[in-house]
Write an enzyme that holds these catalytic residues in place. Structure first.
Site, PDB file in Angstrom:
ATOM      1  N   GLU A   1      55.370  50.411   1.747  1.00 40.57           N
ATOM      2  CA  GLU A   1      56.488  50.136   0.840  1.00 40.57           C
ATOM      3  C   GLU A   1      56.650  51.275  -0.161  1.00 40.57           C
ATOM      4  OE1 GLU A   1      55.804  46.275  -0.881  1.00 40.57           O
ATOM      5  OE2 GLU A   1      55.862  45.285   1.052  1.00 40.57           O
TER       6      GLU A   1
ATOM      7  N   HIS B   1      60.722  43.537  -1.278  1.00 38.16           N
ATOM      8  CA  HIS B   1      59.582  42.941  -1.987  1.00 38.16           C
ATOM      9  C   HIS B   1      60.061  42.380  -3.335  1.00 38.16           C
ATOM     10  CE1 HIS B   1      54.941  43.060  -2.471  1.00 38.16           C
ATOM     11  NE2 HIS B   1      55.457  42.028  -3.106  1.00 38.16           N
TER      12      HIS B   1
ATOM     13  N   ARG C   1      52.236  39.680   2.621  1.00 37.16           N
ATOM     14  CA  ARG C   1      51.893  41.095   2.546  1.00 37.16           C
ATOM     15  C   ARG C   1      52.215  41.730   3.895  1.00 37.16           C
ATOM     16  NH1 ARG C   1      52.093  40.766  -2.071  1.00 37.16           N
ATOM     17  NH2 ARG C   1      50.553  41.273  -3.661  1.00 37.16           N
TER      18      ARG C   1
END
Ligand code: 8YV
Length: 316
Positions: A255, A274, A226
């Site tokens: 993000e 991601h 993360r």
């Protein structure tokens, strides 16, 4: 997150189901859940009191993803709402991206691709400097859970030495043997440091200026966990100052990473979007497990994966 027909059929056979193609933003989801007892959704959805207020009948929030830092679990538990996630089925995919990153960084693969694509090789210009072998290097794995252990298994097959740091100090039974090191020592010893902890108050900014100073100037950092586990501003400075050689980042503090954030354009950073779990097979397995979890809770059974099992006892 389009759901496969077979999963839609399973849900429809068990419940009065609606399949709504919305983003994982809370404001997009809230208008659709007023009478929902189960919600199956990406684990990127912020699941807090505001969401739960909008779904007074909610019994289960089944997230597609292993991380549950999106959810206020305490709040959910106090309301008797089960929070489910999808551990295990995605570990291999995340480990694969980690290993790919290790090889890309140590072998300077992006520089070689650029060298050819730019025409520099055709023009007989000098190529990138020699790179480094993977075999024999020390991999420091921070977080020796399911994903960290899959990484260790693969890294050991490549001849890397693996060391780990976690809240426990011995590799659990069945896990690949790796030596435990306190974090400071792991940072000093490792050629590559890979982060596999979950995001919680104790891991937020676990990696900051102090940790980067401990890393060797020829060492690399990989983060597929993360974004907020890493103090991104401090990492940017450390990368620019040459305190570490480079990084591969699949996750960012914000993000999508904002366009004006310089980190993803630094020459010694390999950025990803991601996407560690983004394979057909893994995403299908994640969705399948999320469906199993949701239907089990709705049937009053113990789901294969649940973050707060105490709510099931509460509900009885
Ligand atoms: C993404 C992940 O959440 O599983 C996790 O925790 O970070 C990833 O799989 C993915 O976008 C799933 O929705």
């Amino acid at each position: 997150m389009p759901l496969e027909e077979e999963f839609k059929e399973r849900i429809a056979a068990a419940a009065d189901a609606r399949f709504i193609p919305v983003s994982a933003r809370q404001e997009d989801v809230i208008p659709h859940i007023a009478d929902a007892e189960g919600v199956l959704v990406s684990n990127m959805l912020k699941a807090d009191a505001a969401l739960f207020d909008a779904a007074p009948k909610l019994r289960v929030l089944s997230g597609v993803g292993v991380g549950y830092d999106n959810a206020d679990v305490e709040e959910a538990t106090s309301r008797g709402i089960a929070i489910c996630n999808t551990p295990g089925v995605l570990s291999g995919a995340v480990a694969d991206l980690t290993i790919a990153s290790i090889i890309m960084l140590l072998r300077r693969l992006l520089a070689h691709v650029d060298y050819v694509r730019s025409g520099a090789w055709s023009r007989r210009e000098p190529g990138p400097p020699l790179s480094h072998d993977v075999t024999g290097k020390v991999l420091g794995i921070v977080g020796y859970g399911r994903i960290g252990r899959e990484v260790a298994r693969r890294a050991q097959a490549l001849g890397m030495e693996t060391v780990f740091h976690d809240v426990f100090t011995e590799a659990p039974e069945g896990a690949p043997l790796s030596a435990y090191l306190p974090l400071d020592e792991l940072l000093q010893r490792s050629d590559v440091v890979s982060i596999h902890v979950d995001l919680n108050p104790t891991t937020r900014h676990m990696f900051s200026a102090e940790q980067f100073k401990l890393m060797r100037p020829d060492a690399y950092l990989i983060n597929t966990s993360r974004g907020p586990v890493v103090d991104q501003a401090a990492l940017t400075e450390a990368l620019k100052a040459g305190e570490l050689a480079g990084a591969a980042l699949d996750v960012f503090e914000v993000e999508p990473v904002p366009e004006d954030d310089e980190i993803y354009r630094l020459p010694n950073v390999i950025p990803f979007n991601h996407m560690a779990t983004a394979t057909e097979e893994t995403r299908k397995a994640m969705r399948g497990l999320a469906v199993d979890n949701m239907l089990a809770v709705l049937r009053g059974e113990m789901p294969p994966a649940i973050v707060n099992p105490e709510v099931l006892a509460l509900a009885r």
